[in-house]
Design a protein around this motif. Structure first.
Motif, PDB file in Angstrom:
ATOM      1  N   TRP A  16      -6.873 -59.121  25.234  1.00 60.19           N
ATOM      2  CA  TRP A  16      -7.040 -58.597  23.882  1.00 60.19           C
ATOM      3  C   TRP A  16      -5.940 -59.175  23.002  1.00 60.19           C
ATOM      4  O   TRP A  16      -4.853 -59.482  23.467  1.00 60.19           O
ATOM      5  CB  TRP A  16      -6.956 -57.068  23.886  1.00 60.19           C
ATOM      6  N   CYS A  25      -1.498 -48.708  26.122  1.00 63.55           N
ATOM      7  CA  CYS A  25      -2.183 -47.689  25.333  1.00 63.55           C
ATOM      8  C   CYS A  25      -1.237 -46.497  25.182  1.00 63.55           C
ATOM      9  O   CYS A  25      -0.650 -46.040  26.166  1.00 63.55           O
ATOM     10  CB  CYS A  25      -3.474 -47.284  26.042  1.00 63.55           C
ATOM     11  N   THR A  31      -1.816 -50.886  30.484  1.00 63.15           N
ATOM     12  CA  THR A  31      -1.872 -52.098  29.675  1.00 63.15           C
ATOM     13  C   THR A  31      -3.304 -52.362  29.231  1.00 63.15           C
ATOM     14  O   THR A  31      -4.260 -51.938  29.879  1.00 63.15           O
ATOM     15  CB  THR A  31      -1.333 -53.326  30.440  1.00 63.15           C
ATOM     16  N   PHE A  32      -3.468 -53.088  28.139  1.00 67.78           N
ATOM     17  CA  PHE A  32      -4.789 -53.310  27.561  1.00 67.78           C
ATOM     18  C   PHE A  32      -5.647 -54.287  28.355  1.00 67.78           C
ATOM     19  O   PHE A  32      -6.860 -54.314  28.180  1.00 67.78           O
ATOM     20  CB  PHE A  32      -4.660 -53.773  26.111  1.00 67.78           C
ATOM     21  N   CYS A  36      -9.266 -48.465  30.850  1.00 66.95           N
ATOM     22  CA  CYS A  36      -8.730 -47.116  30.708  1.00 66.95           C
ATOM     23  C   CYS A  36      -9.133 -46.295  31.936  1.00 66.95           C
ATOM     24  O   CYS A  36      -9.993 -46.701  32.700  1.00 66.95           O
ATOM     25  CB  CYS A  36      -9.248 -46.482  29.422  1.00 66.95           C
ATOM     26  N   VAL A  48     -10.486 -52.152  22.892  1.00 63.30           N
ATOM     27  CA  VAL A  48      -9.320 -51.551  22.252  1.00 63.30           C
ATOM     28  C   VAL A  48      -9.629 -51.382  20.771  1.00 63.30           C
ATOM     29  O   VAL A  48     -10.478 -52.075  20.217  1.00 63.30           O
ATOM     30  CB  VAL A  48      -8.033 -52.397  22.454  1.00 63.30           C
ATOM     31  N   HIS A  58      -7.077 -47.671  23.791  1.00 64.43           N
ATOM     32  CA  HIS A  58      -8.412 -47.893  24.346  1.00 64.43           C
ATOM     33  C   HIS A  58      -9.362 -47.008  23.536  1.00 64.43           C
ATOM     34  O   HIS A  58      -9.006 -45.874  23.183  1.00 64.43           O
ATOM     35  CB  HIS A  58      -8.488 -47.463  25.815  1.00 64.43           C
TER      36      HIS A  58
END
Length: 87
Positions: A16, A25, A31-32, A36, A48, A58
């Motif tokens: 992302w 998040c 982490t992105f 999630c 995201v 998220h």
């Protein structure tokens, strides 16, 4: 000139477009580039979302936050009114 391949290995990577690749998040602290807690796979199924306040979450995390929040639709980090940043 004729070229013949005997084997080929392909690889790809995605992420992302967040400012810091180690950013997490603010709700689930994941982490992105990882899904999630509600999802099994990262990517389009677990996008995201950016707020006007520049905080990133998220999509599923911010939706769950707003469903359970008693303060209305606010940003979990700075409590400002939540407005999604237009794409």
């Amino acid at each position: 000139m004729k070229v013949q391949f005997t084997s080929c290995t392909l690889a790809s990577e995605w992420c992302w477009a967040v400012k810091d690749s180690n950013d997490v998040c603010g709700i689930c602290q994941v982490t992105f580039d990882v899904a999630c807690p509600a999802c099994k796979m990262p990517g389009d199924e677990c996008p995201v979302i950016w707020g006007v306040c520049t905080h990133v979450f998220h999509l599923h995390c911010i939706m769950k936050w707003h469903e359970s929040s008693t303060n209305g639709e606010t940003c979990p980090l700075d409590r400002s009114p939540w407005r999604t940043l237009a794409a």
